[in-house]
Design an enzyme around this catalytic site. Structure first.
Site, PDB file in Angstrom:
ATOM      1  N   TYR A   1      -2.681  -0.483   9.849  1.00 28.23           N
ATOM      2  CA  TYR A   1      -2.879  -0.972   8.325  1.00 28.23           C
ATOM      3  C   TYR A   1      -1.521  -0.884   7.811  1.00 28.23           C
ATOM      4  CZ  TYR A   1      -4.198  -1.087   3.496  1.00 28.23           C
ATOM      5  OH  TYR A   1      -4.233  -1.465   2.108  1.00 28.23           O
TER       6      TYR A   1
ATOM      7  N   SER B   1       0.834  -1.353  -0.062  1.00 27.47           N
ATOM      8  CA  SER B   1      -0.044   0.185   0.012  1.00 27.47           C
ATOM      9  C   SER B   1       0.815   1.329   0.009  1.00 27.47           C
ATOM     10  CB  SER B   1      -1.005   0.029   1.151  1.00 27.47           C
ATOM     11  OG  SER B   1      -1.580   1.205   1.615  1.00 27.47           O
TER      12      SER B   1
END
Length: 353
Positions: free
Chosen positions: A170, A145
């Site tokens: 995350y 990401s």
């Protein structure tokens, strides 16, 4: 590796946004695709089931750890934390390639539910790596990401920037995935390619993402929140460009002894082992308010905006340097924002009106 040789691809997270689009493209391109998803309730499972239905599955037949097969495609409801059954799937199916897109998504959700990210994104990914170790594959592609860049303001973000300052669990879990994959490439010769996705959007998108939230509010003539008083930008990347890039990467597994890797001056994106990292973004950041205006244009109405301060764990801007990926696959995302938003809005209206 010869692309024609590849017969079977496992796509984890196939009921998810990117996984659905990738599966559809790979089947159309002649691959045999096996999809895996736990169909959790992080967001409305009915959207996930609708994606599977669009792929041709009878969703009434879905039950845990039961493989449903249709022409050139199969689906199994399975949780990646279930190592025994994941390994059995690998043993029975003998995958050529694995594309791991299954993960617990969302930055803000991680502030209240950090343990879910360890279970899904770290334990789940470890089980993928262990399965690839036990039943070797030609290429493991996994989703990282843009959030790994965290506090960095070295824009545009390059794969070799320092990524030691994540802002939420995350991002930390995705950084961990990159390091875990490198260790398995090193120890067990699993060819790994990691992809740092930059704000993916498009038809069938997740309802927790800005495009869906803004569109839904405008359609329902309700107020919606825009953070940092609208002073934000994102490298919005159309999902069709994302999956085309992944498809092109499938036959291009990294090899050991990359001549561009210098152990005396190591970089993040390359290794002496069969491992590599790429940014996958549009290379063209868009101001958040321009994004809002594109939605307003597609819907033909104005939004009711409530400006709010920056949220914890968020960043002001993302911007991908994608030259390395372009050099590798001779393709870079290029879909116009207005066209991409229009495609999302049309699909949203079909699904919700």
């Amino acid at each position: 590796m010869n692309e024609q040789k590849i017969k079977k691809v496992l796509v984890t997270g196939m009921a998810g946004f990117i996984g659905y689009h990738l599966a559809k493209l790979l089947v159309k391109s002649g691959y045999h695709v096996v999809g895996l998803d736990n169909i959790n309730d992080y967001y409305d499972p009915n959207l996930k089931l609708a994606r599977l239905k669009d792929l041709g599955f009878n969703v009434d037949e879905i039950s845990y750890n039961t493989l449903l097969e249709i022409e050139n495609t199969a689906f199994i409801k399975l949780d990646l934390t279930d190592l025994e059954n994941v390994k059995t799937l690998f043993k029975n199916q003998q995958f050529d390639v694995v594309v791991n897109l299954a993960a617990q998504a969302g930055v803000r959700y991680s502030l209240k539910n950090p343990h879910v990210y360890v279970d899904s994104n770290i334990t789940g990914f470890l089980n993928i790596l262990e399965s690839c170790r036990s039943y070797p594959v030609e290429h493991l592609i996994f989703a990282s990401s843009s959030s790994v860049y965290g506090l960095s303001e070295q824009v545009p973000f390059h794969e070799d920037n320092v990524t030691d300052h994540p802002l939420a669990m995350y991002a930390a879990s995705k950084k961990a995935n990159e390091m875990m994959a490198h260790s398995y490439a090193n120890l067990f010769n699993i060819p790994c390619t990691g992809l740092r996705f930059f704000t993916v959007y498009g038809p069938w998108g997740r309802p927790d993402m800005a495009l869906h939230l803004f569109t839904k509010a405008m359609v329902e003539d309700k107020e919606f929140e825009v953070f940092n008083n609208g002073d934000m930008s994102r490298d919005f990347t159309y999902v069709g460009d994302i999956v085309e890039s992944v498809k092109r990467l499938i036959p291009l597994a990294p090899k050991e002894n990359n001549p561009l890797f210098d152990p005396k001056n190591p970089v993040t994106s390359k290794s002496s082992k069969a491992y590599q990292l790429f940014n996958i973004g549009n290379n063209s950041p868009v101001a958040l308010m321009d994004f809002v205006r594109a939605i307003e244009k597609a819907l033909g109405k104005k939004g009711k905006i409530k400006f709010k301060p920056m949220q914890p764990g968020d960043v002001q801007s993302t911007y991908a340097n994608v030259q390395s990926l372009y050099d590798y696959i001779q393709f870079k995302p290029s879909t116009n924002l207005e066209d991409g938003v229009q495609a999302f809005v049309e699909r949203y209206l079909k699904l919700n009106t």
